[in-house]
Design an enzyme around this catalytic site. Sequence first.
Site, PDB file in Angstrom:
ATOM      1  N   LYS A 274     -13.322   5.950  -8.292  1.00 15.49           N
ATOM      2  CA  LYS A 274     -11.881   5.730  -8.188  1.00 15.49           C
ATOM      3  C   LYS A 274     -11.415   5.493  -9.619  1.00 15.49           C
ATOM      4  O   LYS A 274     -11.766   4.481 -10.227  1.00 15.49           O
ATOM      5  CB  LYS A 274     -11.611   4.499  -7.311  1.00 15.49           C
ATOM      6  N   GLU A 278      -4.572   2.315  -8.920  1.00 15.64           N
ATOM      7  CA  GLU A 278      -4.442   0.895  -8.576  1.00 15.64           C
ATOM      8  C   GLU A 278      -5.165   0.002  -9.580  1.00 15.64           C
ATOM      9  O   GLU A 278      -5.908  -0.902  -9.214  1.00 15.64           O
ATOM     10  CB  GLU A 278      -4.960   0.644  -7.153  1.00 15.64           C
ATOM     11  N   ARG A 322       5.710   8.725  -3.692  1.00 13.47           N
ATOM     12  CA  ARG A 322       4.264   8.565  -3.764  1.00 13.47           C
ATOM     13  C   ARG A 322       3.525   9.702  -3.045  1.00 13.47           C
ATOM     14  O   ARG A 322       2.418  10.085  -3.442  1.00 13.47           O
ATOM     15  CB  ARG A 322       3.909   7.208  -3.154  1.00 13.47           C
ATOM     16  N   ASP A 351      -1.598   6.981   2.634  1.00 12.97           N
ATOM     17  CA  ASP A 351      -2.710   6.029   2.683  1.00 12.97           C
ATOM     18  C   ASP A 351      -3.129   5.648   4.102  1.00 12.97           C
ATOM     19  O   ASP A 351      -2.759   4.563   4.573  1.00 12.97           O
ATOM     20  CB  ASP A 351      -2.312   4.752   1.921  1.00 12.97           C
ATOM     21  N   GLU A 373     -11.531  12.223   3.140  1.00 19.45           N
ATOM     22  CA  GLU A 373     -11.903  10.817   3.254  1.00 19.45           C
ATOM     23  C   GLU A 373     -11.115  10.257   4.438  1.00 19.45           C
ATOM     24  O   GLU A 373      -9.882  10.265   4.436  1.00 19.45           O
ATOM     25  CB  GLU A 373     -11.538  10.064   1.967  1.00 19.45           C
ATOM     26  N   GLU A 379      -7.854  -0.585   8.740  1.00 20.40           N
ATOM     27  CA  GLU A 379      -6.957  -1.335   7.858  1.00 20.40           C
ATOM     28  C   GLU A 379      -5.521  -1.323   8.375  1.00 20.40           C
ATOM     29  O   GLU A 379      -4.864  -2.359   8.438  1.00 20.40           O
ATOM     30  CB  GLU A 379      -7.001  -0.727   6.450  1.00 20.40           C
ATOM     31  N   TRP A 544       5.114  -0.548  -3.125  1.00 17.98           N
ATOM     32  CA  TRP A 544       4.274  -1.445  -2.337  1.00 17.98           C
ATOM     33  C   TRP A 544       5.133  -2.219  -1.325  1.00 17.98           C
ATOM     34  O   TRP A 544       4.690  -3.212  -0.773  1.00 17.98           O
ATOM     35  CB  TRP A 544       3.489  -2.404  -3.246  1.00 17.98           C
TER      36      TRP A 544
HETATM   37  O1  GCW Z   1      -5.561   1.703   1.358  1.00 17.59           O
HETATM   38  C1  GCW Z   1      -5.671   1.145   0.104  1.00 17.59           C
HETATM   39  C2  GCW Z   1      -6.266  -0.174   0.356  1.00 17.59           C
HETATM   40  C3  GCW Z   1      -7.060  -0.707  -0.804  1.00 17.59           C
HETATM   41  C4  GCW Z   1      -8.062   0.368  -1.208  1.00 17.59           C
HETATM   42  C5  GCW Z   1      -7.287   1.595  -1.624  1.00 17.59           C
HETATM   43  C6  GCW Z   1      -8.212   2.745  -1.986  1.00 17.59           C
HETATM   44  C7  GCW Z   1     -10.284   0.105  -2.032  1.00 17.59           C
HETATM   45  O2  GCW Z   1      -5.258  -1.060   0.733  1.00 17.59           O
HETATM   46  O3  GCW Z   1      -7.698  -1.869  -0.383  1.00 17.59           O
HETATM   47  O4  GCW Z   1      -8.926  -0.070  -2.219  1.00 17.59           O
HETATM   48  O5  GCW Z   1      -6.482   2.040  -0.582  1.00 17.59           O
HETATM   49  O6  GCW Z   1      -8.438   3.575  -1.121  1.00 17.59           O
HETATM   50  O7  GCW Z   1      -8.686   2.815  -3.092  1.00 17.59           O
END
Ligand code: GCW
Length: 703
Positions: A274, A278, A322, A351, A373, A379, A544
């Site tokens: 990654k 972030e 985004r 996401d 992925e 989550e 966010w």
């Molecule tokens: O969905 C978001 C999550 C993060 C995560 C990020 C990612 C591992 O809230 O916790 O970090 O994606 O996929 O990198």
Amino acid sequence: MLILLKEIHKHLSRNYLVTLALFFTALAAKAENGHELWLRKHNVNPVNVVCSKNSATLNIARQELQQGWQGKTGATIVLTIRSDESIWSDGYKLGASGIQANTELGILYGVYELLRRQQIGQPINDDVSNPSYEYRILDHWDNLNGTIERGYAGNSIFWCNGKDSLAVTEKDELLWREYARANASVGINGSVLNNVNASPKMLTGEYLKKVKTIADVLRPYGIKIYLSVNFSSPVILGGLKTSDPLDTEVITWWKTKVKEIYSLIPNFGGFLVKANSEGQPGPQDFGRTHADGANMMADALKPYGSIVMWRAFVYSPRERDRARQAYAEFLPLDGQFHENVIIQIKNGPIDFQPREPFSPLFGAMKKTSVMAELQITQEYLGQSNQLVFLSTMWEEFLQSDTYKEGAGSTVARCTDGSIFPQKYTAIAGVANIGLDTNWCGHHFAQANWYAFGRSAWNNRLTSENIADEWIRLTFSPHQTDQPMSSNISDWQRLFLFPVKQMMLQSREVTVNYMMPLGLHHIFAGDHHYGPGPWYAPKGLRPDWTPPYYHQADTNGIGFDRTRTGSNAVSQYNEPLRSQFNELETCPEIYLLWFHHVPWNYKMKNGRILWDEICYHYDTGVQQVRQFQKIWNQVQPYIDEQRFTEVQSKLRRQCRDAQIWKDGCLLYFQKFSRRPIPLDIEHPVYDLNDLKKMDFSTIKTLEE
Ligand code: GCW
């Protein structure tokens, strides 16, 4: 759907008393805590296994047959390793008298399939089964201190804190073996052991020693180890001045590190990265591209035949939308990545939301290997409190047509090598596994682990198929629980059927009470559990906060991604681009994803948008209540522990669905300024109270 649920319920009520009497003794069935997953012990018959070779993997295959055989007593089964043109990779051929494969692992997979078919009563014809993807990987977001990012089933099974954190006990090894066996039984062949927000410590000698021990335990089951790596490792661990991927010292540092890893773990699988996402470091910190960073690592791994999975999950706070960003950053790099780089793309452009259209990168990159992925850990879908079978969501995604090379270019075909002959094919799922006795927190969350493995092996399997298998394996009565086995058809009618319907509907139900009609990312806070369309703390970056995504105002609601809006629609191939762009042709499930729509917009069923939103939320709540009834009525067919644990989770799900509905409707009503239709239940919570709640902690709401 609600009608169907009511039918199931009626059907169950009629039979309830009869079945209660008939199966009463089943209540005394063996206690089950879920630890055995879909691999529960049952009565077996003796079998004679013939195999001319011995190896750790083949010994497991032999042992599995002996401990799980439900076929004819005294039958002989021959395991043959011989190449055959019809068999690919670790595929296998099943026949009445044996299993043939190119590889030892193929034999093991064949054994698990054979036993599965015996257990669920499916015939064995001369079948060949080949994997859809060569790499079928679980990504663990496990931190080295034992916590798990977005983990809802206890701490890590690999890592822990404290002075003995690097010691390995027999108990650890047993658990890892059980984990490896469960994975192999569904065809998973890789595990990334640590969080993508990677600690540089992962690559230190002491941690690598522990990785070696884990790899040794997992190897006979065909599970390769991968590690997430921190791009700044050369500076942080190696003491170099830079981590610039074009710097020769940096290149040498990675090569040396890779060599060290292979001296410990000869079948090491590769890296997951990654980068520049972030807050994680990456090649852009040095003015380099993702391709520069990925290729440098890929070159270090190439001599060993292994891969770099480079994530496309990138977005910056400055961009207007985004959803456009992964595509915008990665498409220009198509053709620049080395052969052993695979771009790992989340299923949706944002996401892991309850519903997203597929990421347009899947229909776009033509000269680069790409992999999906998925997120097995829930989550954004109720965590381990809610029953949500994710297979239907993945099926929807995999079967989405990208139109990359004309109609029929599904995401499945764009990633499994059928359309583009990518050298490596892969799929990953973010694991939902922790130290909880039942591994996943919720008994039904095990089905998502199972479903991921099964779909990774065969991306054409239907969710219905998968749910059917899983329920039979996980809940079917033991042969020793007499009254149950003698009434297997009742079990199918009164347990299998209603539970399967419940699972198959559960994701849509969740979409209804959380984010219907294309709404997305309206969670309260970073925990991503409860509703928070209002959540926008001062100073937090806009992307966010939910208002960025729902854009509700007095005119309407939804994110305008049309040509005149952010133009994210342009990233899709025709005819999707136009279809999504036009209000009239945009599928209603994605309506508010692509359009800002007036509250009084007429939907296809004649209702205005506001009313339709209200009905969706209300239907979702009613559907979960129906789940509760269904579950209560299947009690006679299940052991007490699993029954009560699921029952209590459903109670919470009902309450939380109500909170979702009330919170969202009361908040959006401030903008719509319209009444909630009179024929649906009106909110029971107060918006101001809900705004004060912290949904991440159970205590604030429980009892
Ligand atoms: O969905 C978001 C999550 C993060 C995560 C990020 C990612 C591992 O809230 O916790 O970090 O994606 O996929 O990198």
